[in-house]
Motif scaffolding. Structure first.
Motif, PDB file in Angstrom:
ATOM      1  N   ALA A   1       0.851  -1.190   0.000  1.00 55.94           N
ATOM      2  CA  ALA A   1       0.000   0.000   0.000  1.00 55.94           C
ATOM      3  C   ALA A   1       0.887   1.240   0.000  1.00 55.94           C
ATOM      4  O   ALA A   1       2.106   1.149   0.159  1.00 55.94           O
ATOM      5  CB  ALA A   1      -0.911  -0.008   1.221  1.00 55.94           C
ATOM      6  N   ASP A   2       0.245   2.398  -0.186  1.00 55.22           N
ATOM      7  CA  ASP A   2       1.001   3.644  -0.237  1.00 55.22           C
ATOM      8  C   ASP A   2       1.398   4.154   1.150  1.00 55.22           C
ATOM      9  O   ASP A   2       2.184   5.084   1.257  1.00 55.22           O
ATOM     10  CB  ASP A   2       0.183   4.726  -0.950  1.00 55.22           C
ATOM     11  N   ASP A   3       0.824   3.583   2.193  1.00 54.76           N
ATOM     12  CA  ASP A   3       1.185   4.008   3.542  1.00 54.76           C
ATOM     13  C   ASP A   3       1.652   2.794   4.345  1.00 54.76           C
ATOM     14  O   ASP A   3       1.581   1.664   3.885  1.00 54.76           O
ATOM     15  CB  ASP A   3       0.013   4.708   4.243  1.00 54.76           C
ATOM     16  N   ALA A   4       2.152   3.048   5.518  1.00 55.43           N
ATOM     17  CA  ALA A   4       2.735   1.971   6.331  1.00 55.43           C
ATOM     18  C   ALA A   4       1.963   1.759   7.620  1.00 55.43           C
ATOM     19  O   ALA A   4       2.528   1.365   8.639  1.00 55.43           O
ATOM     20  CB  ALA A   4       4.196   2.291   6.637  1.00 55.43           C
ATOM     21  N   ARG A   5       0.642   1.981   7.608  1.00 55.34           N
ATOM     22  CA  ARG A   5      -0.143   1.912   8.845  1.00 55.34           C
ATOM     23  C   ARG A   5      -0.329   0.484   9.340  1.00 55.34           C
ATOM     24  O   ARG A   5      -0.775   0.273  10.462  1.00 55.34           O
ATOM     25  CB  ARG A   5      -1.504   2.547   8.637  1.00 55.34           C
ATOM     26  N   LEU A   6      -0.010  -0.502   8.511  1.00 53.26           N
ATOM     27  CA  LEU A   6      -0.186  -1.900   8.921  1.00 53.26           C
ATOM     28  C   LEU A   6       1.117  -2.686   8.817  1.00 53.26           C
ATOM     29  O   LEU A   6       1.123  -3.879   8.552  1.00 53.26           O
ATOM     30  CB  LEU A   6      -1.272  -2.565   8.052  1.00 53.26           C
TER      31      LEU A   6
ATOM     32  N   ALA B   1       2.724  -9.188   7.113  1.00 53.23           N
ATOM     33  CA  ALA B   1       4.132  -9.424   7.442  1.00 53.23           C
ATOM     34  C   ALA B   1       4.954  -8.290   6.846  1.00 53.23           C
ATOM     35  O   ALA B   1       4.911  -8.062   5.626  1.00 53.23           O
ATOM     36  CB  ALA B   1       4.610 -10.763   6.893  1.00 53.23           C
ATOM     37  N   GLY B   2       5.700  -7.581   7.694  1.00 53.17           N
ATOM     38  CA  GLY B   2       6.429  -6.429   7.200  1.00 53.17           C
ATOM     39  C   GLY B   2       5.446  -5.417   6.631  1.00 53.17           C
ATOM     40  O   GLY B   2       4.414  -5.127   7.229  1.00 53.17           O
ATOM     41  N   GLU B   3       5.737  -4.897   5.447  1.00 49.97           N
ATOM     42  CA  GLU B   3       4.824  -3.940   4.802  1.00 49.97           C
ATOM     43  C   GLU B   3       3.791  -4.608   3.916  1.00 49.97           C
ATOM     44  O   GLU B   3       2.996  -3.930   3.255  1.00 49.97           O
ATOM     45  CB  GLU B   3       5.632  -2.932   3.963  1.00 49.97           C
ATOM     46  N   PHE B   4       3.775  -5.955   3.896  1.00 51.12           N
ATOM     47  CA  PHE B   4       2.919  -6.692   2.978  1.00 51.12           C
ATOM     48  C   PHE B   4       1.653  -7.242   3.645  1.00 51.12           C
ATOM     49  O   PHE B   4       1.632  -7.529   4.837  1.00 51.12           O
ATOM     50  CB  PHE B   4       3.673  -7.884   2.384  1.00 51.12           C
TER      51      PHE B   4
END
Length: 206
Positions: free
Chosen positions: A133-138, A158-161
């Motif tokens: 995604a364009d943000d890292a909120r998860l 997992a990580g940014e995925f």
């Protein structure tokens, strides 16, 4: 910075990238108008592999093309309607994810469903897409100890995925839910439902 491109035998070239964002932009540029003889363009976490038919397109010409092709915005590659994936957010790790992100379980679900995801690359198992995604909120770490068996349809982080397990397999992702959507069907004309560049939206199952 000059793009690093190297031959992989006589049937392909490998492009080294500094980041996943660069991978997506490079791959988007290459898929726009590949020359005759290109068989496949395969993005990964930090590389892009281009395979060719050497009888049609010599590798030295592929290297020049891969090095000189401008990057593109990945959002311009796949203009199809987003794939909607209905999810039951009852995963075993949902509470742990909420604690790590210092928010409620409800907010984890709202963030996941409120985000537009894009398939960055596929791998690990047939049909398994790594969505970003364009943000890292998860952004969360993997589990310290992987599970020996994760059911097909499991939705994880997992990580940014985020991703959906297309079949039962071991896995260390944080499980937040499950879906009935079939991501891999070897008997279908196109076995994999997810492909690089595909846009995905998750929707809470009622």
């Amino acid at each position: 910075m000059t793009r690093i491109v190297k031959a992989v035998g006589d049937r392909g070239v490998l492009i080294d990238c500094a980041s996943l964002d660069e991978v997506l932009a490079v791959a988007a540029g290459l898929v726009e108008s590949p020359p005759r003889g290109v068989i496949d363009i395969v993005p990964a976490a930090r590389t892009v592999l281009v395979t060719v038919d050497p009888a049609v397109l010599p590798v030295d010409r592929v290297i020049d093309w891969a090095r000189d092709t401008p990057e593109r915005n990945p959002a311009s590659v796949d203009t199809a309607e987003p794939l909607i994936v209905d999810v039951e957010y009852t995963g075993e790790d949902l509470a742990d994810v909420a604690r790590f992100l210092a928010c409620s379980e409800r907010e984890v679900v709202d963030r996941h469903t409120g985000t537009t995801w894009r398939v960055a690359f596929v791998g690990f198992a047939p049909g398994f897409g790594y969505l970003v995604a364009d943000d890292a909120r998860l952004t969360v770490p993997r589990r310290p100890s992987p599970r020996t068996s994760v059911p097909a349809g499991t939705v994880g982080l997992a990580g940014e995925f985020t991703g959906v397990y297309p079949r039962s397999s071991p896995g260390g992702w944080q499980i937040i839910g499950r879906t009935e959507v079939e991501l891999w069907n070897p008997d279908a004309a196109e076995p994999a439902l997810l492909r690089p560049g595909r846009v995905v939206r998750f929707r809470e199952a009622i």
